[in-house]
Scaffold this motif. Structure first.
Motif, PDB file in Angstrom:
ATOM      1  N   CYS A  51       0.830  -1.204   0.000  1.00 55.19           N
ATOM      2  CA  CYS A  51       0.000   0.000   0.000  1.00 55.19           C
ATOM      3  C   CYS A  51       0.864   1.254   0.000  1.00 55.19           C
ATOM      4  CB  CYS A  51      -0.902  -0.001   1.227  1.00 55.19           C
ATOM      5  SG  CYS A  51      -1.902   1.487   1.312  1.00 55.19           S
ATOM      6  N   GLY A  93      -0.892   4.206  -0.091  1.00 56.98           N
ATOM      7  CA  GLY A  93      -1.866   5.223   0.316  1.00 56.98           C
ATOM      8  C   GLY A  93      -1.213   6.165   1.326  1.00 56.98           C
ATOM      9  N   SER A  94      -1.850   7.296   1.623  1.00 56.96           N
ATOM     10  CA  SER A  94      -1.153   8.312   2.417  1.00 56.96           C
ATOM     11  C   SER A  94      -0.748   7.825   3.804  1.00 56.96           C
ATOM     12  CB  SER A  94      -1.970   9.606   2.494  1.00 56.96           C
ATOM     13  OG  SER A  94      -3.307   9.312   2.754  1.00 56.96           O
ATOM     14  N   ALA A  95      -1.618   7.090   4.494  1.00 59.27           N
ATOM     15  CA  ALA A  95      -1.259   6.622   5.843  1.00 59.27           C
ATOM     16  C   ALA A  95      -0.054   5.680   5.784  1.00 59.27           C
ATOM     17  CB  ALA A  95      -2.438   5.931   6.501  1.00 59.27           C
ATOM     18  N   CYS A  96      -0.070   4.761   4.853  1.00 57.55           N
ATOM     19  CA  CYS A  96       1.043   3.807   4.747  1.00 57.55           C
ATOM     20  C   CYS A  96       2.312   4.473   4.228  1.00 57.55           C
ATOM     21  CB  CYS A  96       0.646   2.640   3.848  1.00 57.55           C
ATOM     22  SG  CYS A  96      -0.574   1.580   4.639  1.00 57.55           S
ATOM     23  N   CYS A 111      -5.049   2.491  -0.915  1.00 59.20           N
ATOM     24  CA  CYS A 111      -5.438   2.084   0.441  1.00 59.20           C
ATOM     25  C   CYS A 111      -6.103   0.708   0.472  1.00 59.20           C
ATOM     26  CB  CYS A 111      -6.368   3.135   1.033  1.00 59.20           C
ATOM     27  SG  CYS A 111      -6.879   2.726   2.700  1.00 59.20           S
ATOM     28  N   LEU A 112      -5.609  -0.139   1.358  1.00 60.33           N
ATOM     29  CA  LEU A 112      -6.156  -1.494   1.501  1.00 60.33           C
ATOM     30  C   LEU A 112      -7.120  -1.575   2.683  1.00 60.33           C
ATOM     31  CD1 LEU A 112      -2.837  -3.458   0.828  1.00 60.33           C
ATOM     32  CD2 LEU A 112      -4.823  -3.375  -0.673  1.00 60.33           C
ATOM     33  N   GLY A 113      -7.438  -0.432   3.273  1.00 58.26           N
ATOM     34  CA  GLY A 113      -8.456  -0.379   4.324  1.00 58.26           C
ATOM     35  C   GLY A 113      -7.973  -0.769   5.711  1.00 58.26           C
ATOM     36  N   LYS A 114      -6.657  -0.883   5.902  1.00 60.83           N
ATOM     37  CA  LYS A 114      -6.131  -1.244   7.236  1.00 60.83           C
ATOM     38  C   LYS A 114      -5.118  -0.193   7.653  1.00 60.83           C
ATOM     39  CE  LYS A 114      -7.581  -5.738   7.304  1.00 60.83           C
ATOM     40  NZ  LYS A 114      -8.575  -6.221   8.211  1.00 60.83           N
ATOM     41  N   CYS A 115      -5.551   1.048   7.634  1.00 59.88           N
ATOM     42  CA  CYS A 115      -4.606   2.149   7.826  1.00 59.88           C
ATOM     43  C   CYS A 115      -4.099   2.306   9.244  1.00 59.88           C
ATOM     44  CB  CYS A 115      -5.245   3.467   7.419  1.00 59.88           C
ATOM     45  SG  CYS A 115      -6.183   3.370   5.914  1.00 59.88           S
ATOM     46  N   SER A 146       0.440  -1.669   5.079  1.00 57.79           N
ATOM     47  CA  SER A 146      -0.343  -2.845   4.672  1.00 57.79           C
ATOM     48  C   SER A 146       0.249  -3.489   3.427  1.00 57.79           C
ATOM     49  CB  SER A 146      -1.782  -2.441   4.367  1.00 57.79           C
ATOM     50  OG  SER A 146      -2.387  -1.931   5.510  1.00 57.79           O
TER      51      SER A 146
HETATM   52  S1  FES Z   1      -3.350   3.880   3.441  1.00 62.00           S
HETATM   53 FE1  FES Z   1      -2.538   1.876   3.459  1.00 62.00          FE
HETATM   54  S2  FES Z   1      -4.136   0.674   4.202  1.00 62.00           S
HETATM   55 FE2  FES Z   1      -4.986   2.643   4.097  1.00 62.00          FE
END
Ligand code: FES
Length: 81
Positions: A7, A9-12, A44-48, A53
């Protein structure tokens, strides 16, 4: 060819997905797995809430950080390739 989705995504991304990708790339090359496994970037894989993830080809989501990346790769990925 098996796929591993990391992932970005921004959090990851903040938790170090770039470093995890780098570590996995190096391990794939170290163990000569280039024609068996591929790394893909994923949204995003939904496990932020956990670490970065990483989704294995069978849908299992692993929570990876730079400290545990080598261990996870050798214990939760390599044996199943
Ligand atoms: S940003 Fe990686 S799981 Fe949501």
């Amino acid at each position: 060819m098996k796929s591993i989705k990391i992932c970005i995504g921004s959090a990851c991304h903040i938790k170090g997905s770039e470093e995890v990708i780098e570590i996995f790339k190096n391990l794939i090359s170290k163990y000569n797995l280039e024609d068996k496994v591929e790394l893909l970037a994923s949204f995003c894989l939904g496990k932020c809430t956990k670490a970065v993830s990483v989704m294995r080809w069978d849908g299992e989501i692993l929570s990876v950080c730079k400290e545990n990346a080598k261990d996870i790769f050798e214990k939760n990925i390599m044996p199943y390739i």
